[in-house]
Design a protein around this motif. Structure first.
Motif, PDB file in Angstrom:
ATOM      1  N   ALA A  31       6.559 -14.090  89.831  1.00  9.38           N
ATOM      2  CA  ALA A  31       8.119 -14.239  89.982  1.00  9.38           C
ATOM      3  C   ALA A  31       9.043 -12.859  88.616  1.00  9.38           C
ATOM      4  CB  ALA A  31       8.617 -14.998  89.708  1.00  9.38           C
ATOM      5  N   ASP A  32       7.896 -12.593  88.019  1.00  8.01           N
ATOM      6  CA  ASP A  32       8.537 -12.224  86.894  1.00  8.01           C
ATOM      7  C   ASP A  32       8.920 -10.301  87.091  1.00  8.01           C
ATOM      8  OD1 ASP A  32       8.582 -14.232  84.935  1.00  8.01           O
ATOM      9  OD2 ASP A  32       6.581 -13.601  84.354  1.00  8.01           O
ATOM     10  N   ILE A  33       7.719  -9.801  87.954  1.00  8.09           N
ATOM     11  CA  ILE A  33       7.477  -8.820  88.382  1.00  8.09           C
ATOM     12  C   ILE A  33       8.346  -8.655  89.789  1.00  8.09           C
ATOM     13  CG2 ILE A  33       6.809  -7.023  89.587  1.00  8.09           C
ATOM     14  CD1 ILE A  33       3.911  -8.708  88.112  1.00  8.09           C
ATOM     15  N   SER A  34       8.536  -9.697  90.247  1.00  7.54           N
ATOM     16  CA  SER A  34       9.539  -9.687  91.108  1.00  7.54           C
ATOM     17  C   SER A  34      11.093  -9.746  90.929  1.00  7.54           C
ATOM     18  CB  SER A  34       9.507 -11.140  92.260  1.00  7.54           C
ATOM     19  OG  SER A  34      10.412 -10.971  93.997  1.00  7.54           O
ATOM     20  N   SER A  35      11.285 -10.368  90.011  1.00  4.97           N
ATOM     21  CA  SER A  35      13.111 -10.248  89.607  1.00  4.97           C
ATOM     22  C   SER A  35      12.952  -9.113  88.554  1.00  4.97           C
ATOM     23  CB  SER A  35      12.980 -11.620  88.353  1.00  4.97           C
ATOM     24  OG  SER A  35      14.293 -11.715  88.150  1.00  4.97           O
ATOM     25  N   GLU A  36      12.227  -8.438  88.216  1.00 10.65           N
ATOM     26  CA  GLU A  36      12.423  -7.382  87.563  1.00 10.65           C
ATOM     27  C   GLU A  36      12.599  -6.349  88.355  1.00 10.65           C
ATOM     28  OE1 GLU A  36      13.139  -4.659  83.781  1.00 10.65           O
ATOM     29  OE2 GLU A  36      12.715  -6.876  84.165  1.00 10.65           O
ATOM     30  N   LEU A  37      11.929  -5.683  89.960  1.00 11.49           N
ATOM     31  CA  LEU A  37      11.765  -4.918  90.908  1.00 11.49           C
ATOM     32  C   LEU A  37      12.579  -5.300  91.724  1.00 11.49           C
ATOM     33  CD1 LEU A  37       8.044  -3.926  90.829  1.00 11.49           C
ATOM     34  CD2 LEU A  37       9.583  -2.325  89.284  1.00 11.49           C
ATOM     35  N   LYS A  38      13.723  -6.260  91.817  1.00 14.26           N
ATOM     36  CA  LYS A  38      14.306  -6.795  92.488  1.00 14.26           C
ATOM     37  C   LYS A  38      13.732  -6.411  94.387  1.00 14.26           C
ATOM     38  CE  LYS A  38      18.278  -5.869  90.457  1.00 14.26           C
ATOM     39  NZ  LYS A  38      17.511  -6.238  89.328  1.00 14.26           N
ATOM     40  N   VAL A  44       5.218  -8.311  96.213  1.00 13.44           N
ATOM     41  CA  VAL A  44       4.345  -7.887  94.287  1.00 13.44           C
ATOM     42  C   VAL A  44       3.272  -9.150  94.767  1.00 13.44           C
ATOM     43  CG1 VAL A  44       4.773  -9.235  92.478  1.00 13.44           C
ATOM     44  CG2 VAL A  44       6.686  -8.719  93.515  1.00 13.44           C
ATOM     45  N   SER A  45       2.381 -10.085  95.313  1.00 14.27           N
ATOM     46  CA  SER A  45       1.194 -10.254  95.323  1.00 14.27           C
ATOM     47  C   SER A  45       0.344  -9.718  95.482  1.00 14.27           C
ATOM     48  CB  SER A  45       2.116 -11.805  96.507  1.00 14.27           C
ATOM     49  OG  SER A  45       2.964 -12.922  95.488  1.00 14.27           O
ATOM     50  N   SER A  46       1.124  -8.947  96.850  1.00 14.83           N
ATOM     51  CA  SER A  46      -0.040  -8.345  97.961  1.00 14.83           C
ATOM     52  C   SER A  46      -0.334  -6.580  96.792  1.00 14.83           C
ATOM     53  CB  SER A  46       1.333  -7.627  99.200  1.00 14.83           C
ATOM     54  OG  SER A  46       0.177  -6.325 100.261  1.00 14.83           O
ATOM     55  N   ALA A  47       0.722  -6.414  96.119  1.00 19.14           N
ATOM     56  CA  ALA A  47       0.874  -5.468  95.599  1.00 19.14           C
ATOM     57  C   ALA A  47      -0.079  -5.038  93.808  1.00 19.14           C
ATOM     58  CB  ALA A  47       1.946  -4.845  94.335  1.00 19.14           C
ATOM     59  N   VAL A  48      -0.191  -6.620  93.445  1.00 19.00           N
ATOM     60  CA  VAL A  48      -0.996  -6.979  92.687  1.00 19.00           C
ATOM     61  C   VAL A  48      -2.217  -7.453  92.824  1.00 19.00           C
ATOM     62  CG1 VAL A  48      -0.941  -9.248  91.314  1.00 19.00           C
ATOM     63  CG2 VAL A  48       1.345  -8.205  91.038  1.00 19.00           C
ATOM     64  N   LYS A  49      -2.608  -7.681  93.743  1.00 16.23           N
ATOM     65  CA  LYS A  49      -3.738  -7.719  94.630  1.00 16.23           C
ATOM     66  C   LYS A  49      -4.674  -7.067  95.286  1.00 16.23           C
ATOM     67  CE  LYS A  49      -6.590  -9.924  98.314  1.00 16.23           C
ATOM     68  NZ  LYS A  49      -7.641  -9.271  97.518  1.00 16.23           N
ATOM     69  N   LYS A  50      -4.070  -6.049  94.986  1.00 18.51           N
ATOM     70  CA  LYS A  50      -4.870  -4.326  95.365  1.00 18.51           C
ATOM     71  C   LYS A  50      -4.942  -3.910  93.408  1.00 18.51           C
ATOM     72  CE  LYS A  50      -2.115  -3.260  99.739  1.00 18.51           C
ATOM     73  NZ  LYS A  50      -0.682  -2.428 100.461  1.00 18.51           N
ATOM     74  N   LEU A  51      -4.211  -3.624  92.497  1.00 20.92           N
ATOM     75  CA  LEU A  51      -4.344  -3.763  91.439  1.00 20.92           C
ATOM     76  C   LEU A  51      -5.363  -4.579  90.799  1.00 20.92           C
ATOM     77  CD1 LEU A  51      -0.273  -3.164  89.842  1.00 20.92           C
ATOM     78  CD2 LEU A  51      -1.994  -1.548  90.583  1.00 20.92           C
ATOM     79  N   LYS A  52      -5.198  -5.797  91.350  1.00 25.17           N
ATOM     80  CA  LYS A  52      -6.681  -7.019  90.954  1.00 25.17           C
ATOM     81  C   LYS A  52      -7.897  -5.952  91.574  1.00 25.17           C
ATOM     82  CE  LYS A  52      -8.602 -11.162  90.803  1.00 25.17           C
ATOM     83  NZ  LYS A  52      -9.049 -12.367  91.252  1.00 25.17           N
ATOM     84  N   ASP A  53      -8.222  -5.674  92.637  1.00 27.17           N
ATOM     85  CA  ASP A  53      -9.227  -4.980  93.010  1.00 27.17           C
ATOM     86  C   ASP A  53      -9.680  -3.247  93.187  1.00 27.17           C
ATOM     87  OD1 ASP A  53      -9.141  -7.046  94.687  1.00 27.17           O
ATOM     88  OD2 ASP A  53      -8.072  -6.291  96.969  1.00 27.17           O
ATOM     89  N   GLN A  62      -3.376 -19.320  86.578  1.00 30.54           N
ATOM     90  CA  GLN A  62      -2.569 -19.988  86.026  1.00 30.54           C
ATOM     91  C   GLN A  62      -1.507 -18.868  86.303  1.00 30.54           C
ATOM     92  OE1 GLN A  62      -4.390 -19.916  83.237  1.00 30.54           O
ATOM     93  NE2 GLN A  62      -5.265 -21.904  82.448  1.00 30.54           N
ATOM     94  N   GLY A  63      -2.301 -17.676  87.086  1.00 31.56           N
ATOM     95  CA  GLY A  63      -1.180 -16.573  87.920  1.00 31.56           C
ATOM     96  C   GLY A  63      -0.650 -15.398  86.687  1.00 31.56           C
ATOM     97  N   TYR A  64      -1.160 -15.430  85.563  1.00 26.95           N
ATOM     98  CA  TYR A  64      -0.858 -14.569  84.317  1.00 26.95           C
ATOM     99  C   TYR A  64      -1.062 -13.302  84.487  1.00 26.95           C
ATOM    100  CZ  TYR A  64       0.641 -19.171  81.699  1.00 26.95           C
ATOM    101  OH  TYR A  64       1.169 -20.481  81.702  1.00 26.95           O
TER     102      TYR A  64
END
Length: 125
Positions: A31-38, A44-53, A62-64
């Motif tokens: 949510a923080d990333i989403s708000s920052e980047l609009k 954002v969830s998709s991008a974070v998953k790619k970064l995690k992979d 907890q989603g941190y």
């Protein structure tokens, strides 16, 4: 090739944003990333998953979101380039908003060799 550059630039923007947010907030969430980047939270969830992979971020139950060593190193390098170019352009008299926008572009396309050379040259003036 152009598609790869865009994908890489997008990942780099997310890494840099996570880095910046982690300096401001106690924890970083989608949510923080989403708000920052609009951006939409689903993007954002998709991008974070790619970064995690890719091993660049870890996501707690907890989603941190935290940067791994690899992600942190990449994010710090991008942030250094961005702040260097933005500050330099502002010192040259470029409008601050334009300087920030141009720095965002420049940080993605310049090689480490060229960046180091420019930085060394500027620091000797």
């Amino acid at each position: 090739m152009a598609g790869t550059k865009k994908k890489s630039e997008s990942s780099e923007n997310y890494l840099e944003t996570i880095f910046i947010l982690s300096r401001r907030l106690p924890v970083v969430r989608n949510a923080d990333i989403s708000s920052e980047l609009k951006f939409k939270r689903s993007s954002v969830s998709s991008a974070v998953k790619k970064l995690k992979d890719a091993g660049q971020v870890c996501v707690s139950p907890q989603g941190y979101i935290t940067l791994t060593e690899t992600g942190l190193s990449a994010a710090q390098a991008l942030y250094e380039k961005h702040t260097f170019f933005a500050n330099w352009l502002k010192q040259l008299g470029v409008d601050p908003e334009t300087a920030e926008e141009d720095a965002r572009e420049m940080e993605h396309v310049i090689s480490e060799e060229s960046f180091s050379a420019i930085k060394s040259f500027i620091n000797t003036l």
